[in-house]
Design a protein around this motif. Sequence first.
Motif, PDB file in Angstrom:
ATOM      1  N   ALA A   1      33.592  38.258  51.236  1.00 28.74           N
ATOM      2  CA  ALA A   1      33.763  38.459  49.709  1.00 28.74           C
ATOM      3  C   ALA A   1      35.309  39.148  49.741  1.00 28.74           C
ATOM      4  O   ALA A   1      35.759  39.881  50.729  1.00 28.74           O
ATOM      5  N   GLU A   2      36.051  38.967  48.459  1.00 33.82           N
ATOM      6  CA  GLU A   2      37.450  39.609  48.587  1.00 33.82           C
ATOM      7  C   GLU A   2      37.259  40.952  47.770  1.00 33.82           C
ATOM      8  O   GLU A   2      36.717  40.796  46.585  1.00 33.82           O
ATOM      9  N   LYS A   3      37.657  41.768  48.278  1.00 37.14           N
ATOM     10  CA  LYS A   3      37.526  43.325  47.536  1.00 37.14           C
ATOM     11  C   LYS A   3      38.941  43.901  47.441  1.00 37.14           C
ATOM     12  O   LYS A   3      39.526  44.031  48.445  1.00 37.14           O
TER      13      LYS A   3
ATOM     14  N   LYS B   1      43.537  46.200  49.762  1.00 32.69           N
ATOM     15  CA  LYS B   1      42.901  45.141  49.943  1.00 32.69           C
ATOM     16  C   LYS B   1      42.099  45.420  51.355  1.00 32.69           C
ATOM     17  O   LYS B   1      42.719  45.647  52.414  1.00 32.69           O
TER      18      LYS B   1
ATOM     19  N   ALA C   1      37.141  50.660  42.692  1.00 35.62           N
ATOM     20  CA  ALA C   1      37.125  49.201  43.232  1.00 35.62           C
ATOM     21  C   ALA C   1      37.171  48.202  41.951  1.00 35.62           C
ATOM     22  O   ALA C   1      36.324  48.071  41.269  1.00 35.62           O
TER      23      ALA C   1
ATOM     24  N   TYR D   1      38.423  44.868  41.919  1.00 31.74           N
ATOM     25  CA  TYR D   1      38.383  43.520  41.955  1.00 31.74           C
ATOM     26  C   TYR D   1      37.266  43.191  42.742  1.00 31.74           C
ATOM     27  O   TYR D   1      37.369  43.428  44.079  1.00 31.74           O
ATOM     28  N   LEU D   2      36.362  42.065  42.639  1.00 40.39           N
ATOM     29  CA  LEU D   2      35.480  41.492  43.469  1.00 40.39           C
ATOM     30  C   LEU D   2      35.228  39.957  43.332  1.00 40.39           C
ATOM     31  O   LEU D   2      35.103  39.565  42.161  1.00 40.39           O
TER      32      LEU D   2
ATOM     33  N   LYS E   1      36.828  41.626  37.481  1.00 39.35           N
ATOM     34  CA  LYS E   1      37.989  42.491  37.309  1.00 39.35           C
ATOM     35  C   LYS E   1      37.632  43.619  36.188  1.00 39.35           C
ATOM     36  O   LYS E   1      36.964  43.145  35.574  1.00 39.35           O
TER      37      LYS E   1
ATOM     38  N   TYR F   1      41.057  47.313  45.564  1.00 40.15           N
ATOM     39  CA  TYR F   1      40.779  48.609  44.883  1.00 40.15           C
ATOM     40  C   TYR F   1      42.263  49.220  44.294  1.00 40.15           C
ATOM     41  O   TYR F   1      43.269  48.648  44.755  1.00 40.15           O
TER      42      TYR F   1
ATOM     43  N   HIS G   1      25.713  45.841  48.840  1.00 41.90           N
ATOM     44  CA  HIS G   1      26.664  46.970  49.383  1.00 41.90           C
ATOM     45  C   HIS G   1      26.672  48.371  48.686  1.00 41.90           C
ATOM     46  O   HIS G   1      26.082  48.492  47.757  1.00 41.90           O
TER      47      HIS G   1
ATOM     48  N   TRP H   1      28.739  38.671  53.195  1.00 38.32           N
ATOM     49  CA  TRP H   1      29.545  39.716  52.676  1.00 38.32           C
ATOM     50  C   TRP H   1      30.834  40.019  53.097  1.00 38.32           C
ATOM     51  O   TRP H   1      31.788  40.408  52.370  1.00 38.32           O
TER      52      TRP H   1
ATOM     53  N   VAL I   1      25.984  42.569  38.180  1.00 40.82           N
ATOM     54  CA  VAL I   1      27.191  43.329  38.598  1.00 40.82           C
ATOM     55  C   VAL I   1      27.442  44.573  37.871  1.00 40.82           C
ATOM     56  O   VAL I   1      27.317  44.115  36.538  1.00 40.82           O
TER      57      VAL I   1
END
Length: 356
Positions: A161-163, A224, A264, A266-267, A281, A165, A132, A158, A89
């Motif tokens: 996944a929680e994304k 989000k 971006a 938070y993942l 984060k 910004y 991604h 995917w 990451v």
Amino acid sequence: MKSSRTLIVKERTALLRYLQSQYPETKRTALKQLLRHRAVFVNGNPVTRHDHVLEPKDRVVIERGAPAPVCKPSATMPEIVFEDRHIIVVNKPEGLLTIATEKETHRTAYRQVMAYVQEDRPHRGERIFIVHRLDRDTSGLLVFARTEEAKRAMQQNWESAEKKYYAVVEGVPREASGTIRSHLREHPKSLRMHSAPPSDEAKLAITKYLLIRSTRHFSLLEVKLETGRKNQIRAHLSEHGNPIVGDKKYDAHGNPIKRLGLHAYYLAFPHPISGKRLVFKTAIPEEFESLVNEEPGIGYRVSGFGHAKKGERIGKSRSPVETLQAKTSRMGNRRRSGIGFRVSGFGNAKKRRKER
């Protein structure tokens, strides 16, 4: 001197498509040249047809006239946030492509991270795989897989996944939080994404936002993604009257921070092998902070996504309703002096002379 690389096929696919998945930084025309020059062998036999069908367990050997050059890390190397044997990451800076295009083949996050893993283990044929992408001008968290198994597992899941910004936008949204829902498609000439009636080309896109802080001219939002369409955040916020700062393609009026105001930060997703939930984060970029701190205190402190604590303020902060009331009061004072305001979009106020 010739070098070769041997690959074992995992699933049924066309040869050219398979080569593209293994060499994402190589142009399609270059891969076709390998086929034309009989440099690709399947189970020991040279193959020249790009649509040759590969079956699981087929052995593909690629020969080249000289060893492929090893990538060298550069000053644009993204910050490593996390790595293990299966994933890596990084925090991608703005202005850096995720993967190569026809115009830019070298300065990419993929190439720099590949150089990093090759430098660490130069004799093991270490590789990374695209999971991604982030737009060139968007900064933030980006994940690469280090094995094909991890890549397949992550891409299959995917959507879950929680994304999240951070976005700095022009103006102030009328509502402190909301959900933007539409079907997005790409315009064939402008290449802009825009809302359209549902169709095979127009896919459902859902974007949630929460106002964190605002000044008279700019707002900091937490955004989000419920879906992951191309340019989704940029298109949705622009259509709702609050284009992202610096986003000329989607109608921004200026670029005071000399970059796109999208990060971006938070993942969260399950580890592709262990299943353990991973959460990453990053901090708000300093440029964003400077833009929305010119008039400190107009906004809420965030308590989780979608909730603002109504009694908890930042300095001399005001809620969005209080802010609107204050603006209305200022408008009245200006009208008395011959200057008025008209509201454009989601709170962008433009001066005009009072009609006589």
